[in-house]
Design a protein around this motif. Structure first.
Motif, PDB file in Angstrom:
ATOM      1  N   ASN B 138      35.050  34.371   6.050  1.00  0.00           N
ATOM      2  CA  ASN B 138      33.749  34.065   6.651  1.00  0.00           C
ATOM      3  C   ASN B 138      33.722  34.316   8.149  1.00  0.00           C
ATOM      4  OD1 ASN B 138      32.058  33.205   4.436  1.00  0.00           O
ATOM      5  ND2 ASN B 138      33.606  31.597   4.150  1.00  0.00           N
ATOM      6  N   VAL B 139      34.845  34.098   8.817  1.00  0.00           N
ATOM      7  CA  VAL B 139      34.905  34.368  10.253  1.00  0.00           C
ATOM      8  C   VAL B 139      34.669  35.864  10.492  1.00  0.00           C
ATOM      9  CG1 VAL B 139      36.357  34.306  12.304  1.00  0.00           C
ATOM     10  CG2 VAL B 139      36.419  32.413  10.663  1.00  0.00           C
ATOM     11  N   ALA B 140      35.352  36.679   9.668  1.00  0.00           N
ATOM     12  CA  ALA B 140      35.201  38.126   9.818  1.00  0.00           C
ATOM     13  C   ALA B 140      33.773  38.547   9.505  1.00  0.00           C
ATOM     14  CB  ALA B 140      36.172  38.849   8.887  1.00  0.00           C
ATOM     15  N   ALA B 141      33.166  37.888   8.489  1.00  0.00           N
ATOM     16  CA  ALA B 141      31.779  38.212   8.151  1.00  0.00           C
ATOM     17  C   ALA B 141      30.870  37.900   9.341  1.00  0.00           C
ATOM     18  CB  ALA B 141      31.356  37.433   6.917  1.00  0.00           C
ATOM     19  N   GLY B 142      31.129  36.756   9.984  1.00  0.00           N
ATOM     20  CA  GLY B 142      30.355  36.374  11.174  1.00  0.00           C
ATOM     21  C   GLY B 142      30.513  37.404  12.281  1.00  0.00           C
ATOM     22  N   LYS B 143      31.744  37.872  12.462  1.00  0.00           N
ATOM     23  CA  LYS B 143      31.998  38.855  13.515  1.00  0.00           C
ATOM     24  C   LYS B 143      31.272  40.167  13.219  1.00  0.00           C
ATOM     25  CE  LYS B 143      36.384  37.165  15.278  1.00  0.00           C
ATOM     26  NZ  LYS B 143      37.838  37.324  15.301  1.00  0.00           N
ATOM     27  N   LYS B 144      31.254  40.517  11.918  1.00  0.00           N
ATOM     28  CA  LYS B 144      30.569  41.748  11.532  1.00  0.00           C
ATOM     29  C   LYS B 144      29.089  41.656  11.871  1.00  0.00           C
ATOM     30  CE  LYS B 144      33.101  43.995   8.024  1.00  0.00           C
ATOM     31  NZ  LYS B 144      33.492  44.006   6.617  1.00  0.00           N
ATOM     32  N   TRP B 297      43.742  32.471   2.149  1.00  0.00           N
ATOM     33  CA  TRP B 297      42.620  33.007   1.367  1.00  0.00           C
ATOM     34  C   TRP B 297      42.858  34.485   1.138  1.00  0.00           C
ATOM     35  CZ3 TRP B 297      38.270  30.901  -0.836  1.00  0.00           C
ATOM     36  CH2 TRP B 297      38.069  29.530  -0.607  1.00  0.00           C
ATOM     37  N   ILE B 298      42.724  34.895  -0.116  1.00  0.00           N
ATOM     38  CA  ILE B 298      42.768  36.323  -0.405  1.00  0.00           C
ATOM     39  C   ILE B 298      41.366  36.866  -0.141  1.00  0.00           C
ATOM     40  CG2 ILE B 298      43.120  38.052  -2.174  1.00  0.00           C
ATOM     41  CD1 ILE B 298      45.037  35.862  -3.423  1.00  0.00           C
ATOM     42  N   ASP B 299      41.300  37.798   0.768  1.00  0.00           N
ATOM     43  CA  ASP B 299      40.019  38.242   1.291  1.00  0.00           C
ATOM     44  C   ASP B 299      39.370  39.243   0.347  1.00  0.00           C
ATOM     45  OD1 ASP B 299      37.955  38.651   3.005  1.00  0.00           O
ATOM     46  OD2 ASP B 299      39.049  40.093   4.262  1.00  0.00           O
ATOM     47  N   THR B 300      38.122  38.964  -0.047  1.00  0.00           N
ATOM     48  CA  THR B 300      37.353  40.015  -0.707  1.00  0.00           C
ATOM     49  C   THR B 300      36.515  40.654   0.389  1.00  0.00           C
ATOM     50  OG1 THR B 300      35.698  38.373  -1.269  1.00  0.00           O
ATOM     51  CG2 THR B 300      37.284  38.925  -2.964  1.00  0.00           C
ATOM     52  N   PRO B 301      36.622  41.954   0.535  1.00  0.00           N
ATOM     53  CA  PRO B 301      36.017  42.584   1.722  1.00  0.00           C
ATOM     54  C   PRO B 301      34.486  42.503   1.705  1.00  0.00           C
ATOM     55  CG  PRO B 301      36.868  44.231   0.205  1.00  0.00           C
ATOM     56  CD  PRO B 301      37.305  42.911  -0.324  1.00  0.00           C
ATOM     57  N   THR B 302      33.915  42.390   2.875  1.00  0.00           N
ATOM     58  CA  THR B 302      32.458  42.459   3.012  1.00  0.00           C
ATOM     59  C   THR B 302      32.113  43.832   3.565  1.00  0.00           C
ATOM     60  OG1 THR B 302      32.678  41.495   5.205  1.00  0.00           O
ATOM     61  CG2 THR B 302      32.113  40.010   3.398  1.00  0.00           C
ATOM     62  N   ILE B 303      30.912  44.269   3.246  1.00  0.00           N
ATOM     63  CA  ILE B 303      30.486  45.599   3.730  1.00  0.00           C
ATOM     64  C   ILE B 303      29.205  45.435   4.548  1.00  0.00           C
ATOM     65  CG2 ILE B 303      29.590  47.841   3.002  1.00  0.00           C
ATOM     66  CD1 ILE B 303      31.552  47.644   0.636  1.00  0.00           C
ATOM     67  N   LEU B 304      29.210  46.053   5.678  1.00  0.00           N
ATOM     68  CA  LEU B 304      28.040  45.995   6.551  1.00  0.00           C
ATOM     69  C   LEU B 304      27.100  47.149   6.185  1.00  0.00           C
ATOM     70  CD1 LEU B 304      26.665  44.804   9.074  1.00  0.00           C
ATOM     71  CD2 LEU B 304      28.009  46.413  10.428  1.00  0.00           C
TER      72      LEU B 304
END
Lengths: 571, 323
Positions: B138-144, B297-304
Motif C-alpha cells: 500500500n505504501v508503494a501504491a500511495g507513492k505511485k 507481505w508478498i507483494d502483488t504488483p499494482t499498475i498505474l
C-alpha cells in the motif's frame, strides 16, 4: 603365513547378491528408459490427436462465422428494410457477437448494432479499437484482429476479436466488423487437456494470444507463455527444452492452435514415481535374495562344516569316533555317506591290525614261555646229579619230580590258561627246586584261599616274579629270607601277590623291571607277564610293585575270575 | 531343508513390506487438499476477480476449494462462522481476507490451532499464527499515486485526499506513501485529508464540499474503489475535469468511463486475481512443506494506468478483466 582362503558361504553370498544387484539395476534402467520413451511417445500421440481435434473444431467455428458474415454482408449490401429486426434476431442467437459495426470507405463509423448496449458516440469517436481507419489497407481481405476490449459503450468493456471484411454496395457502406467475444472460446478450449497438466491455446500469426485458458493469469503477470519462441515454430510437434509444443495453423486463417505439454512435469513425475516404486520393490527383492542366499549358503555350508567337524573328530580319536550321518543337500549327504563308509572301513582296518598285533604278541609270549632257561636247567640237573652222588636218592627223586611237574605244567597241553591250582603247583615246584639250589637262604610258604583254586590264570605268571624275588631280593641277603605267595579274592577279581623280605628295590629298579622286555637270562620277564595280563584281560589288570629298600618287595597281580578258557584263549 | 522360524517370519514380513511399498508408491499422489477461501464479500468485482484467480490455482494444483464470504463487507461475525465451518470440515488450509483486524483474530487462532494453515490476502488480521500474507504494497501504491501528481506539471500542489476510516491500516499506509513521495519530490504542497465511510455517495458529497471550500485544490486522490468513484464523480459534477488531476485506486468501470471523459487522470490498478491465485498457491505450497515468512507481505504488483494510454495493450490488461 599364507592368507586364508575365503569361506564358501561368503563367496556364495557375495556372488549371489552382486548378480541380483546387477540384474536389478540393469532391469530398472531398461524399464525406466522404455517407460520414459513410451510416455513421451504417448504424450506426442495424444497431444497431436487433441490438437488435431481442436483444430477442426476451431475451423468449423470460423467457417460458421464466415457464413454469418456472408449473411450479414448480404443483408447490408442489399439494404433490406427490416435490417434492425434482422440484427435483433441475429444478436439474440449469436450471443458471442458483442457488436456489429459498419463503416464507409474512409473508415467512418456508420452503424452499430448490439444486443444490450447503446453506442456512446463520443467514446466511439475518441477511441475505437474495433476498427482503425488508418489500417484500412489491411482490411482488403478478411481480417481478424488481435484481442482487445470493445470501446464503443459506456460501462461495458468485453474482450473481443474483431473480424473485418470489405463489402461492395452502392450506398456507401464499405466495411463490416464483427466483435466476437474471446471468452466464448473457453467452452471449446478450456477443457482440452494434454496429459496431466498440458493445455491448448489460440494464437495468431503475430504472436498475440487470442484465447488462453489462463489468459487472466497471463494478464496478471502470474504466468508467461514463451510467445516469441512459439510464433517462430512451424506446424508440427516440437520438443523444446522441458516442453513439447504441438502447433497447427487453422485452414484459411491466421490463427494457430498451440498445445503445450510439460514433458518435465508429466514424464519426470511419473518416471520418478515409477522409479520409486521400482526402487522399493528392488530393495525388497534385494533383501529377499539376501535372505534367500543366506539360507541357501547356510544349507550348503552348515552340513559342510558338520562334515569338517566330524572329520576333525575322527582325526583326533579314530577308535571312539562314532559316525553320525550329516543332513544336507543330496550331494553333501552322498559325501557324508562315503565318509561314513570310509570311517567304517578304517576302523575295521585298525581293529584288524590291532588284533593281528595282539595275536602276534601272544605268539611271541608263548614262544618265550616255551623257552627253558639253560642255566636253570643246568643248575637243577647239577643239583640232582650231586644228590645222586651223595646217595640222597629220595631228595633226588623229589627234585626230578619237581622238575617234571614244572615242565608238565609249563606245557599244559598247549593251554594258555590253567587252573590257579596248577599255577600254584608250578610256582611251588620252582620254589622247591630253587630252595635246593639256594639252600638255607630262604623259606617259602603259600597262603591261598581254597575257593579260588579252580579259577583259571595265565600259566607261568608267578614264576618270573618269584625268580625276580630270589635273584634281586633274597640273593645276597645275609640272613634267611622268606617268600610268601598269596592268592586272595578281591571282589570279582583275584589278587595274587608275591612278598619277600629281601633287599627291596628302588623306584629306578622297579621301572627298569617293568619296562625291560627280557631279563638278561632268557625266559619270560615281569614286563611280559604284565603285558600278557593286559592283553588278555584289559588295562586295569596287571602287575603293581610296592618295594621298600632293605625291607622287602611286594608284587601284586590282579586278574579277573576266569572260569572258561574259551572266552580269552582265542582273542 | 529346515528353515529356522525367525527366518521364515522375516521372509514373509519382507514380502508384505515390498508389496505394500509398491501399493503406497502408487496411491500417494491422489490425495486432494481441502482449502477454504473466506473473502470479505462475494459480490464485488474485486472479489469475483480474486475468486477466478483462486479457481485457476485450484485446478492447477488439484485442490478441493470452497469459496465463501459474507453478504456485506462489515459482517465479520459471518466470517468467523465460516472459519468454524472450515475447522469442522477438516480444512487443510484457509485463504482469508479479514474484515476486522481484531474481531477475526480469535477464530483464526482457533483454526491455526486446529492445524490449519492460514494465508491472509489483501487485509490483515491480528494473529501471530498466520503462515503467509499476500497483498498490495500500500505504501508503494500511495507513492505511485503521488508520482502522477508530481508529474502533472503544477508549480505548487494543493492536494485533497479522500481516505477511509482512520483505523484502516490499508488506507493509512496508502496516505503515508503518498505524503512521503510528495515530500521527497521537493514540490511545495498543501494537503487536505478527509476521512469518510466507504460509500460512493458520501464520498462524492464530502469531496464536493472539500473542493468548494478549497477551490485552489489541483489534485484529488481517492484511496479505495468507492472513494475513487465518489471523488471522480464529484470532480465531474463540478466540471473540474480539466483543472483538477484526479487519481483513484482500483479499476471500477465508472472510474474507467470517467477517465474516458477526462475526469480521471490516473488509476492505480490492484491485482485481486493474482491475490486469489497466489493465496491458494501459497496454501498448496505450505501444505507441501514449503515455508513463508508471515511477517513479510508478498507483494502483488499494482499498475498505474494513465488517461493518455488507457487503451494500450498493457493498460487494457490491467483495467479489464478477461472474464
Amino acid at each position: 603365513m599364507k592368507r586364508k582362503s575365503p569361506r564358501m558361504n561368503l563367496l556364495l553370498l557375495v556372488s549371489m547378491i552382486s548378480t541380483v544387484l546387477i540384474l536389478l539395476l540393469l532391469t530398472m534402467f531398461l524399464v525406466l528408459r522404455a517407460y520414459r520413451t513410451s510416455l513421451v511417445a504417448n504424450v506426442r500421440t495424444s497431444g497431436s490427436r487433441t490438437v488435431g481435434q481442436l483444430t477442426r473444431i476451431m475451423e468449423d467455428y470460423l467457417s460458421d462465422i464466415r457464413e454469418n458474415m456472408d449473411a450479414i454482408s448480404d443483408v447490408v449490401s442489399h439494404d433490406i428494410v427490416n435490417r434492425e429486426e434482422y440484427f435483433d434476431v441475429f444478436l439474440q442467437i449469436r450471443p458471442e457477437v458483442i457488436a456489429v459495426t459498419t463503416y464507409d470507405a474512409e473508415g467512418n463509423l456508420l452503424h452499430c448494432y448490439s444486443a444490450d448496449h447503446v453506442i456512446n458516440e463520443s467514446f466511439a469517436a475518441h477511441t475505437n479499437l474495433s476498427f482503425d481507419a488508418s489500417k484500412i489497407n489491411l482490411y482488403e481481405e478478411e481480417y481478424i484482429s488481435a484481442p482487445h476490449v470493445v470501446t464503443l459503450f459506456e460501462g461495458y468493456y468485453p474482450w473481443v476479436v474483431t473480424v473485418i471484411r470489405p463489402i461492395h454496395t452502392v450506398i456507401g457502406e464499405a466495411w463490416i466488423a464483427l466483435d466476437i467475444s474471446c471468452t466464448n472460446l473457453s467452452n471449446d478450449i478450456d477443457d482440452v487437456g494434454i496429459g496431466d497438466r498440458g493445455y491448448c491455446f489460440l494464437m495468431d500469426m503475430d504472436g498475440n494470444i487470442v484465447y488462453h485458458p489462463q489468459q487472466q493469469l497471463i494478464y496478471s503477470d502470474l504466468k508467461e507463455e514463451n510467445v516469441a519462441l512459439i510464433s517462430s515454430l512451424d506446424d508440427g510437434v516440437i520438443e523444446e527444452g522441458t516442453s513439447i509444443y504441438f502447433v497447427q495453423t487453422l485452414k484459411e486463417s491466421t490463427w494457430r492452435i498451440i498445445g503445450v505439454s510439460y514433458v518435465q512435469d508429466v514424464i519426470s513425475n511419473s518416471v520418478i514415481n515409477m522409479a520409486r516404486a521400482l526402487l522399493v520393490s528392488a530393495i525388497g527383492i534385494l533383501l529377499a535374495s539376501l535372505l534367500l542366499s543366506a539360507m541357501v549358503t547356510n544349507a550348503l555350508t552348515r552340513p559342510m562344516r558338520d562334515l569338517i567337524q566330524a572329520m576333525e573328530a575322527f582325526e583326533k580319536d579314530a577308535d571312539h569316533f562314532s559316525y553320525q550321518p550329516v543332513k544336507g543337500t543330496r550331494e553333501i549327504e552322498e559325501v557324508s555317506q562315503s565318509f561314513g563308509h570310509m570311517v567304517g572301513k578304517i576302523q575295521q582296518l585298525v581293529e584288524t591290525e590291532r588284533n593281528e598285533e595282539i595275536t602276534l604278541r601272544k605268539t611271541e609270549l608263548r614262544a618265550l614261555q616255551a623257552q627253558i632257561n639253560p642255566h636253570f636247567l643246568y643248575n637243577t640237573l647239577d643239583s640232582i646229579s650231586w644228590m645222586c652222588e651223595q646217595g640222597k636218592n629220595a631228595e633226588a627223586v623229589e627234585m626230578v619230580n619237581a622238575l617234571a611237574r614244572l615242565f608238565r605244567i609249563s606245557i599244559s597241553r598247549g593251554h594258555e590258561l590253567i587252573p590257579l591250582a596248577d599255577e600254584l603247583k608250578h610256582a611251588e615246584s620252582y620254589l622247591q627246586i630253587q630252595s635246593v639250589r639256594y639252600r638255607g637262604q630262604f623259606t617259602y610258604r603259600f597262603e591261598v584261599e581254597e575257593s579260588l583254586l579252580s579259577y583259571l590264570c595265565n600259566k607261568i605268571t608267578l614264576q618270573p616274579i618269584i625268580e625276580n624275588a630270589i635273584y634281586h631280593g633274597i640273593n645276597g641277603l645275609v640272613e634267611e629270607g622268606e617268600i610268601i605267595v598269596k592268592a586272595a579274592e578281591a571282589g570279582d577279581d583275584i589278587l595274587l601277590s608275591v612278598e619277600d623280605n629281601g633287599m627291596g628295590m628302588t623306584e629306578e629298579q622297579i621301572d627298569s623291571i617293568m619296562k625291560k622286555a627280557h631279563s638278561d637270562k632268557s625266559g619270560i620277564g615281569i614286563k611280559n607277564v604284565n603285558d600278557r595280563l593286559k592283553i588278555y584281560f584289559g588295562d586295569r589288570y596287571g602287575i603293581t610293585i610296592d618295594s621298600v629298600p632293605d625291607e622287602g618287595t611286594r608284587v601284586h597281580i590282579l586278574m579277573p575270575k576266569v572260569t572258561e578258557e574259551a572266552a580269552y584263549e582265542n582273542v | 531343508m529346515k528353515m529356522s522360524k525367525p527366518f521364515r517370519i522375516c521372509l514373509v514380513l519382507l514380502l508384505c513390506l515390498t508389496l505394500t511399498g509398491c501399493q503406497a508408491a502408487r496411491v500417494s499422489p491422489s490425495r486432494q487438499y481441502n482449502v477454504w477461501f473466506i473473502a470479505k464479500s462475494t459480490s464485488t468485482g474485486f472479489w469475483r476477480s480474486a475468486f477466478s484467480g483462486a479457481n485457476v490455482a485450484k485446478s492447477e494444483y488439484n485442490l478441493q476449494l470452497t469459496i465463501c464470504g459474507p453478504d456485506t463487507e462489515e459482517d465479520y461475525e459471518a466470517q468467523n462462522a465460516f472459519i468454524y465451518d472450515a475447522i469442522a470440515d477438516h480444512a487443510d488450509a484457509i485463504v482469508f481476507s479479514s474484515i476486522s483486524y481484531t474481531e477475526n483474530a480469535a477464530a483464526i487462532d482457533a483454526a491455526a490451532d486446529a492445524g490449519i494453515k492460514v494465508v491472509v490476502i489483501d487485509s490483515n488480521v491480528n494473529s501471530k499464527k498466520v503462515s503467509a500474507r499476500i497483498g498490495t504494497d500500500n505504501v508503494a501504491a500511495g507513492k505511485k499515486a503521488a508520482s502522477v501528481a508530481i508529474d502533472a506539471g503544477y508549480d505548487s500542489l494543493v492536494i485533497g485526499i479522500v481516505n477511509f476510516d482512520l483505523t484502516s491500516r490499508n488506507g493509512q499506509e496508502r496516505e503515508e506513501g503518498f505524503r512521503t513521495a510528495i515530500k521527497e519530490s521537493g514540490i511545495g504542497a498543501e494537503i487536505y485529508t478527509i476521512n469518510v465511510v466507504t460509500d460512493i455517495e458520501v464520498a462524492k458529497e464530502e469531496t464536493k464540499q472539500l473542493l468548494l471550500a478549497h477551490p485552489e485544490i489541483n489534485v484529488i486522490v481517492g484511496l479505495n474503489e468507492p472513494l475513487a468513484v465518489g471523488a471522480a464523480e464529484a470532480v465531474a459534477e463540478l466540471g473540474l475535469g480539466d483543472s483538477v488531476t484526479m487519481i483513484g485506486m482500483d479499476t471500477n468501470v465508472r472510474c474507467i468511463d470517467l477517465m474516458r471523459t477526462g475526469n480521471v487522470s490516473a488509476l492505480i490498478a490492484q491485482n485481486p486475481y493474482a491475490m486469489g491465485y497466489m493465496g491458494v498457491e501459497a496454501c498448496y505450497e505450505l501444505l507441501e512443506g514449503a515455508s513463508y515468512d508471515p511477517d513479510v507481505w508478498i507483494d502483488t504488483p499494482t499498475i498505474l494506468v494513465l488517461e493518455e494510454t488507457m487503451f494500450s495493450p498493457e493498460s487494457q490488461r490491467a483495467l479489464f478483466s478477461f472474464e
